[in-house]
Design a protein around this motif. Structure first.
Motif, PDB file in Angstrom:
ATOM      1  N   LEU A 149      -0.858  -7.289   6.469  1.00 43.46           N
ATOM      2  CA  LEU A 149      -0.910  -7.072   4.948  1.00 43.46           C
ATOM      3  C   LEU A 149      -0.036  -8.433   4.339  1.00 43.46           C
ATOM      4  CD1 LEU A 149      -0.066  -3.324   4.805  1.00 43.46           C
ATOM      5  CD2 LEU A 149      -2.246  -4.358   4.624  1.00 43.46           C
ATOM      6  N   GLY A 150       0.803  -8.998   5.094  1.00 39.26           N
ATOM      7  CA  GLY A 150       1.365 -10.123   4.286  1.00 39.26           C
ATOM      8  C   GLY A 150       2.630  -9.916   3.503  1.00 39.26           C
ATOM      9  N   THR A 151       2.819  -8.600   3.426  1.00 35.26           N
ATOM     10  CA  THR A 151       4.007  -7.937   2.755  1.00 35.26           C
ATOM     11  C   THR A 151       4.723  -6.829   3.173  1.00 35.26           C
ATOM     12  OG1 THR A 151       4.738  -7.157   0.579  1.00 35.26           O
ATOM     13  CG2 THR A 151       2.565  -6.585   1.435  1.00 35.26           C
ATOM     14  N   LEU A 152       5.965  -6.470   3.124  1.00 34.34           N
ATOM     15  CA  LEU A 152       6.479  -5.182   3.602  1.00 34.34           C
ATOM     16  C   LEU A 152       7.162  -4.497   2.286  1.00 34.34           C
ATOM     17  CD1 LEU A 152       8.258  -6.087   6.962  1.00 34.34           C
ATOM     18  CD2 LEU A 152       6.334  -4.728   6.488  1.00 34.34           C
ATOM     19  N   ASN A 153       6.937  -5.145   1.234  1.00 34.92           N
ATOM     20  CA  ASN A 153       7.107  -4.215  -0.313  1.00 34.92           C
ATOM     21  C   ASN A 153       6.336  -3.100  -0.288  1.00 34.92           C
ATOM     22  OD1 ASN A 153       6.908  -3.616  -3.218  1.00 34.92           O
ATOM     23  ND2 ASN A 153       8.692  -4.562  -3.168  1.00 34.92           N
ATOM     24  N   ILE A 154       6.900  -1.799  -0.445  1.00 31.24           N
ATOM     25  CA  ILE A 154       6.179  -0.686  -0.465  1.00 31.24           C
ATOM     26  C   ILE A 154       4.982  -0.672  -1.378  1.00 31.24           C
ATOM     27  CG2 ILE A 154       6.448   1.727  -0.526  1.00 31.24           C
ATOM     28  CD1 ILE A 154       9.232   1.658   0.526  1.00 31.24           C
ATOM     29  N   VAL A 155       5.294  -0.922  -2.508  1.00 33.12           N
ATOM     30  CA  VAL A 155       4.350  -0.760  -3.675  1.00 33.12           C
ATOM     31  C   VAL A 155       3.512  -1.775  -3.358  1.00 33.12           C
ATOM     32  CG1 VAL A 155       5.524   0.604  -5.267  1.00 33.12           C
ATOM     33  CG2 VAL A 155       5.712  -1.805  -5.220  1.00 33.12           C
ATOM     34  N   ASP A 156       3.668  -2.969  -3.006  1.00 32.35           N
ATOM     35  CA  ASP A 156       2.580  -4.028  -2.681  1.00 32.35           C
ATOM     36  C   ASP A 156       1.774  -3.667  -1.719  1.00 32.35           C
ATOM     37  OD1 ASP A 156       1.471  -6.622  -3.583  1.00 32.35           O
ATOM     38  OD2 ASP A 156       2.829  -7.644  -1.678  1.00 32.35           O
ATOM     39  N   MET A 157       2.295  -3.269  -0.615  1.00 35.87           N
ATOM     40  CA  MET A 157       1.698  -2.680   0.712  1.00 35.87           C
ATOM     41  C   MET A 157       0.481  -1.786   0.242  1.00 35.87           C
ATOM     42  SD  MET A 157       4.662  -2.345   3.697  1.00 35.87           S
ATOM     43  CE  MET A 157       3.451  -1.858   4.891  1.00 35.87           C
ATOM     44  N   ARG A 224       7.734   9.241   1.593  1.00 31.72           N
ATOM     45  CA  ARG A 224       7.602   7.909   0.656  1.00 31.72           C
ATOM     46  C   ARG A 224       6.286   7.223   1.124  1.00 31.72           C
ATOM     47  NH1 ARG A 224       8.835   6.698  -4.127  1.00 31.72           N
ATOM     48  NH2 ARG A 224      11.182   7.238  -3.826  1.00 31.72           N
ATOM     49  N   VAL A 225       6.322   6.866   2.565  1.00 33.22           N
ATOM     50  CA  VAL A 225       5.409   5.967   3.213  1.00 33.22           C
ATOM     51  C   VAL A 225       3.774   6.564   3.283  1.00 33.22           C
ATOM     52  CG1 VAL A 225       4.548   4.849   5.513  1.00 33.22           C
ATOM     53  CG2 VAL A 225       6.801   4.676   4.514  1.00 33.22           C
ATOM     54  N   TYR A 226       3.840   7.774   3.401  1.00 33.34           N
ATOM     55  CA  TYR A 226       2.439   8.442   3.535  1.00 33.34           C
ATOM     56  C   TYR A 226       1.825   8.928   2.305  1.00 33.34           C
ATOM     57  CZ  TYR A 226       3.164   7.620   8.307  1.00 33.34           C
ATOM     58  OH  TYR A 226       3.332   6.748   9.635  1.00 33.34           O
ATOM     59  N   THR A 227       3.013   8.834   1.136  1.00 31.41           N
ATOM     60  CA  THR A 227       2.327   9.067  -0.290  1.00 31.41           C
ATOM     61  C   THR A 227       2.065   7.877  -0.945  1.00 31.41           C
ATOM     62  OG1 THR A 227       3.527  11.159  -0.365  1.00 31.41           O
ATOM     63  CG2 THR A 227       2.883  10.240  -2.160  1.00 31.41           C
ATOM     64  N   THR A 228       3.032   6.896  -0.880  1.00 25.90           N
ATOM     65  CA  THR A 228       2.770   5.515  -1.468  1.00 25.90           C
ATOM     66  C   THR A 228       1.812   4.736  -0.844  1.00 25.90           C
ATOM     67  OG1 THR A 228       4.944   5.939  -2.538  1.00 25.90           O
ATOM     68  CG2 THR A 228       3.977   3.467  -2.616  1.00 25.90           C
ATOM     69  N   ILE A 229       2.084   4.469   0.393  1.00 23.61           N
ATOM     70  CA  ILE A 229       1.355   3.014   0.976  1.00 23.61           C
ATOM     71  C   ILE A 229      -0.085   3.970   1.523  1.00 23.61           C
ATOM     72  CG2 ILE A 229       1.087   1.703   3.178  1.00 23.61           C
ATOM     73  CD1 ILE A 229       4.218   1.568   2.843  1.00 23.61           C
ATOM     74  N   PHE A 230       0.168   4.919   2.257  1.00 26.82           N
ATOM     75  CA  PHE A 230      -1.015   5.757   2.615  1.00 26.82           C
ATOM     76  C   PHE A 230      -1.717   7.104   2.037  1.00 26.82           C
ATOM     77  CE2 PHE A 230       0.887   3.570   6.543  1.00 26.82           C
ATOM     78  CZ  PHE A 230      -0.005   2.247   6.599  1.00 26.82           C
ATOM     79  N   GLY A 231      -1.483   6.774   0.607  1.00 32.15           N
ATOM     80  CA  GLY A 231      -1.731   8.002  -0.076  1.00 32.15           C
ATOM     81  C   GLY A 231      -3.237   8.146  -0.453  1.00 32.15           C
TER      82      GLY A 231
END
Length: 472
Positions: A149-157, A224-231
């Motif tokens: 993905l080239g990023t680890l910022n949560i909303v950017d991911m 957080r991760v499975y709602t924001t990134i993989f939501g």
């Protein structure tokens, strides 16, 4: 103690600010997202930071009654751990989530063996090895996700996953599932729960009380991760963890309830109560709805503070029963039976979910959050049956500790005023959660709605270009 009290005041002020003005983010060194280190305060993270600060004040008061003098550097290690926990809740970047995990874990390694002892050393070795393994898997997953993905910022991911090419799907999915393993280990979800009972039951009382919030960091990371990134916008990767988390959560509830009725000492029983709460929260995360997230947040606050109070009560009972300590066998009468018995009864009613305390409202919110008929039958059956087992286990423990008396007269140290204050401080939360149930449930619903509103978070953190397809 003063610093913990000041921190509690500051985080409550920050929570009120976030509630009135919306999400607040801070770019360290003014390096903006997605390139810089970002700390994000939304309603969900601030409620959990307030919970940590409230808990830390009670634990540090209890530790200052003499426990802090049994080993070296108790207070700085305690504050480092609080910093790591707060940082984990506030970070907006997955790599810095790893960094804060390491900060709190390094402090917890030393706090776990505070005052020494064979049992503490043995539990600490298992705890360190498992968490180092989890940290290694965490780094592998971050490497896979960053390389793709080239990023680890949560909303950017979340923005990148929404437009992910088909050829990268399996790589990102493998990285996401490795994250699930790491967070499940931190939260002590079956089959990665075996470290928790021995670790929590061997730690000193104020440390075990603070540890009550550590499993919630894993739950928060899953949410957080499975709602924001993989939501909802993740396409084929949407809800990829739900198929694993729901059965794992239900199995953890059952295992914890069995542990409660089969424990031979009171500290182990309380540690298994932590497992019951972990399994319940993981099942709520797997439902992946705003209603379940709101219920999980309210139940998190309730269960963390009540189990922390029970760890402190277990220590007070142990100090007054002579050689029997907190083992569930007949022993000397405790020196302060009315005081300790009343505190035990209040905590037991709250943690078992009996009215009119906060556990009843928490369980009611959990049951109402299950809307699908198939899930409702399964979840209601497991939660209610295991609640019954918890009531049986706590009733057996209470009757053994306070009524099965043998040996000589009562002997031991009376509870210090600071220790009584600390227990009452934590138990006070249960009736307050009932008295202010209306505004607190509204706060939980607001936090859940903000969690699922990823577009607003992206605009606030990345700028207006984030939702227009341009480079921020």
């Amino acid at each position: 103690m003063i610093s913990s009290a000041v921190q509690l005041v500051l985080v409550v002020i920050l929570l009120l600010h976030v509630q009135q003005n919306g999400l607040l983010h801070y770019a360290i060194g003014n390096w903006q997202a997605p390139f810089g280190i970002i700390l994000v305060a939304d309603t969900l993270s601030m409620v959990l930071v307030c919970l940590t600060s409230f808990l830390a004040l009670g634990a540090i008061c209890y530790g200052s009654a003499g426990e802090d003098e049994k080993g070296s550097f108790f207070h700085p290690l305690f504050q480092f751990q609080v910093m790591g926990i707060n940082g984990a809740f506030l970070t907006g970047d997955l790599f810095n989530l790893f960094v804060f995990f390491e900060v709190l874990l390094i402090a917890s390694y030393a706090l776990l063996i505070h005052a020494g002892g064979k049992n503490k050393t043995k539990a600490a070795v298992h705890y360190v090895v498992l968490n180092l393994t989890g940290s290694a898997i965490f780094l592998f997953s971050l490497a896979v996700l960053y390389g793709t993905l080239g990023t680890l910022n949560i909303v950017d991911m979340a923005q990148k996953v929404a437009v992910l090419p088909a050829e990268d799907l399996m790589l990102v999915k493998s990285g996401g599932l490795m994250l699930m393993i790491v967070f499940a280990l931190k939260a002590a979800v079956l089959p990665l729960q075996f470290w928790l009972p021995a670790t929590y039951s061997s730690a000193s009382a104020p440390v075990a009380a603070l540890f009550a919030v550590m499993t919630k960091i894993g739950i928060y990371a899953l949410l957080r991760v499975y709602t924001t990134i993989f939501g909802a916008d993740a396409g084929p990767l949407q809800g990829m963890a739900a198929d694993w988390l729901l059965p794992a959560g239900l199995a953890t509830i059952v295992l914890g309830a069995i542990g409660v009725i089969s424990s031979h000492d009171f500290r182990k029983l309380v540690a298994n109560l932590v497992l019951v709460s972990v399994g319940t929260l993981v099942a709520m995360v797997a439902l992946h709805t705003e209603l379940s997230a709101a219920a999980a947040l309210y139940y998190t606050v309730h269960s963390t503070l009540v189990t922390a109070a029970l760890f402190l009560i277990a220590d007070l009972i142990s100090n007054q029963r002579g050689k029997a300590a907190d083992r569930l066998v007949s022993g000397r009468r405790v020196v302060q039976p009315i005081l300790l018995g009343s505190l035990f009864m209040l905590a037991a009613m709250a943690v078992a979910g009996l009215p009119p305390l906060s556990g009843f409202i928490g369980k009611l919110m959990l049951l109402q959050a299950v809307t699908e008929p198939a899930n409702r039958a399964l979840l209601w059956a497991v939660i209610l049956m295991c609640s019954l087992l918890v009531i049986v286990g706590l009733s057996r423990a209470g009757s053994t500790l306070f009524w099965r008396v043998s040996g000589g007269d009562a002997s031991g140290d009376k509870a210090a005023p600071l220790q009584v204050f600390a227990v009452c401080w934590l138990l006070l939360a249960s009736p307050l959660l009932v008295i202010f149930a209306g505004p607190l449930t509204e706060l939980s619903q607001q936090a859940a709605a903000q969690l699922y509103d990823t577009d607003t978070a992206a605009r606030a953190i990345l700028g207006s270009a984030a939702t227009e397809g341009d480079v921020p």
